[in-house]
Design a protein around this motif. Sequence first.
Motif, PDB file in Angstrom:
ATOM      1  N   GLY A 127       0.753  -1.331  -0.239  1.00 30.87           N
ATOM      2  CA  GLY A 127       0.315  -0.016   0.126  1.00 30.87           C
ATOM      3  C   GLY A 127       0.614   1.262   0.098  1.00 30.87           C
ATOM      4  N   SER A 128       0.217   1.893   0.315  1.00 30.87           N
ATOM      5  CA  SER A 128       1.181   3.847   0.519  1.00 30.87           C
ATOM      6  C   SER A 128       1.277   3.933   1.731  1.00 30.87           C
ATOM      7  N   PHE A 129       2.654   5.046   0.945  1.00 30.60           N
ATOM      8  CA  PHE A 129       3.160   5.569   2.655  1.00 30.60           C
ATOM      9  C   PHE A 129       2.025   5.615   3.516  1.00 30.60           C
ATOM     10  N   LEU A 130       1.019   6.533   3.280  1.00 32.29           N
ATOM     11  CA  LEU A 130      -0.119   6.717   4.888  1.00 32.29           C
ATOM     12  C   LEU A 130      -0.188   5.473   5.417  1.00 32.29           C
ATOM     13  N   LYS A 131      -0.846   3.860   4.472  1.00 30.49           N
ATOM     14  CA  LYS A 131      -0.533   3.159   5.134  1.00 30.49           C
ATOM     15  C   LYS A 131       0.516   2.212   6.153  1.00 30.49           C
ATOM     16  N   ARG A 132       1.702   2.728   5.540  1.00 28.14           N
ATOM     17  CA  ARG A 132       2.363   2.016   5.566  1.00 28.14           C
ATOM     18  C   ARG A 132       3.157   3.173   7.244  1.00 28.14           C
ATOM     19  N   TRP A 133       3.399   4.027   7.333  1.00 28.59           N
ATOM     20  CA  TRP A 133       2.924   4.891   8.203  1.00 28.59           C
ATOM     21  C   TRP A 133       2.040   5.000   9.342  1.00 28.59           C
ATOM     22  N   GLY A 134       0.476   4.708   8.819  1.00 27.10           N
ATOM     23  CA  GLY A 134      -0.365   4.663  10.147  1.00 27.10           C
ATOM     24  C   GLY A 134       0.006   3.245  11.053  1.00 27.10           C
ATOM     25  N   LEU A 135       0.270   2.208   9.812  1.00 24.46           N
ATOM     26  CA  LEU A 135       0.925   1.216  10.461  1.00 24.46           C
ATOM     27  C   LEU A 135       2.446   1.101  12.181  1.00 24.46           C
ATOM     28  N   LEU A 136       3.304   1.368  11.411  1.00 31.51           N
ATOM     29  CA  LEU A 136       4.218   1.650  12.215  1.00 31.51           C
ATOM     30  C   LEU A 136       3.774   2.685  12.918  1.00 31.51           C
ATOM     31  N   PHE A 137       2.756   3.692  12.980  1.00 34.25           N
ATOM     32  CA  PHE A 137       1.958   4.278  14.150  1.00 34.25           C
ATOM     33  C   PHE A 137       1.387   3.866  14.982  1.00 34.25           C
ATOM     34  N   VAL A 138       0.344   2.813  14.677  1.00 30.96           N
ATOM     35  CA  VAL A 138      -0.413   2.377  15.648  1.00 30.96           C
ATOM     36  C   VAL A 138       0.479   1.117  16.574  1.00 30.96           C
ATOM     37  N   ILE A 139       1.519   0.366  15.930  1.00 35.32           N
ATOM     38  CA  ILE A 139       2.418  -0.993  16.302  1.00 35.32           C
ATOM     39  C   ILE A 139       3.057  -0.416  18.234  1.00 35.32           C
ATOM     40  N   ALA A 140       4.046   1.136  17.305  1.00 34.54           N
ATOM     41  CA  ALA A 140       4.338   2.136  17.739  1.00 34.54           C
ATOM     42  C   ALA A 140       4.138   2.346  19.543  1.00 34.54           C
ATOM     43  N   ALA A 141       2.989   2.626  19.204  1.00 32.34           N
ATOM     44  CA  ALA A 141       2.005   3.958  19.894  1.00 32.34           C
ATOM     45  C   ALA A 141       1.453   2.646  21.235  1.00 32.34           C
ATOM     46  N   MET A 142       0.765   2.064  20.410  1.00 31.89           N
ATOM     47  CA  MET A 142      -0.057   0.545  21.167  1.00 31.89           C
ATOM     48  C   MET A 142       1.104   0.783  21.793  1.00 31.89           C
ATOM     49  N   LEU A 143       2.768  -0.127  21.815  1.00 35.45           N
ATOM     50  CA  LEU A 143       3.468  -0.762  22.224  1.00 35.45           C
ATOM     51  C   LEU A 143       3.946  -0.042  23.855  1.00 35.45           C
TER      52      LEU A 143
END
Length: 296
Positions: free
Chosen positions: A77-93
Amino acid sequence: MITPALAPESLRWVRWCIGLAATAVGALSVHAIMLQVFDVPFPDLSVIPGPFKLVVRIAAALALIIFWQRAASRVEGSFLKRWGLLFVIAAMLQESLLRGPFMEGYCTTAWVFAFVGNLQKLTSIAVVAALVVVAAPRLTRVWQKVVAAAVIATFGMFIATPLIGMAMAPVMASIASLAPQSEWCTLPYGPNVLIPAYLTFAEPVLACIAAAGLIWNRLSPSRALRFAQFTLLILAIKNQLLMPFIYAAFAKVPLVDAFVSESQFALEAVALALLAGVTWEWTRPKARQPAMGPVD
């Protein structure tokens, strides 16, 4: 989107739920037992000088770079999807997406102030995640990763965070009257505190298992080294890899007492990573990718 190998329908849901529950109870109980049974106090991280806080953030940024270099190929997917996934994982961790503000609001009844104030931390995590997604594919040497981590962490701590704070200042001023006046969650914690604490701990557990799913077969072929590598990454992303040692050096209590005080969170992170790894191995789909070599 995440590739089909990680699609929810390919997981064995009964085992998955058992693993999630066992990981949450096992990991959080490390902290709860040290706190409630052994009377290990909370650390006062305000004593740590800024430069050493930066070192902790550099370690976290480096871990995110290493993690994303192994996870990116599993994410379409797009940069937005990749960034969103990493952001969510980092924020949740880091327990900053929901758990942190929820427990603060729950224990102080200052719900609005807790969630609005948390936006500053979330925005800072989002900035770092975006920089990591952009930079990670371009970093091929170890020194490049270290330098990039230092630049990203410095930018996040000394430029992005203050600017975000300035932008949020009028908002925080407007809700100053809603700031918490006291906290009713006091030790020893009873079921009214422990139950929501354990339930909301599902946040870092889900993120940790998702992280394992993204990179597990891109770590060392050796099972023992794979668990060690994954644990080190999770410790660093959660800001716990160096924190016990740094806190012990600056705390206004005896060295051993300070180390044990901060170690309750480091050991919790270790348990989280190990149990999440076990859960992923127990529940992962049969379709596997070959190991891609160790973390460098």
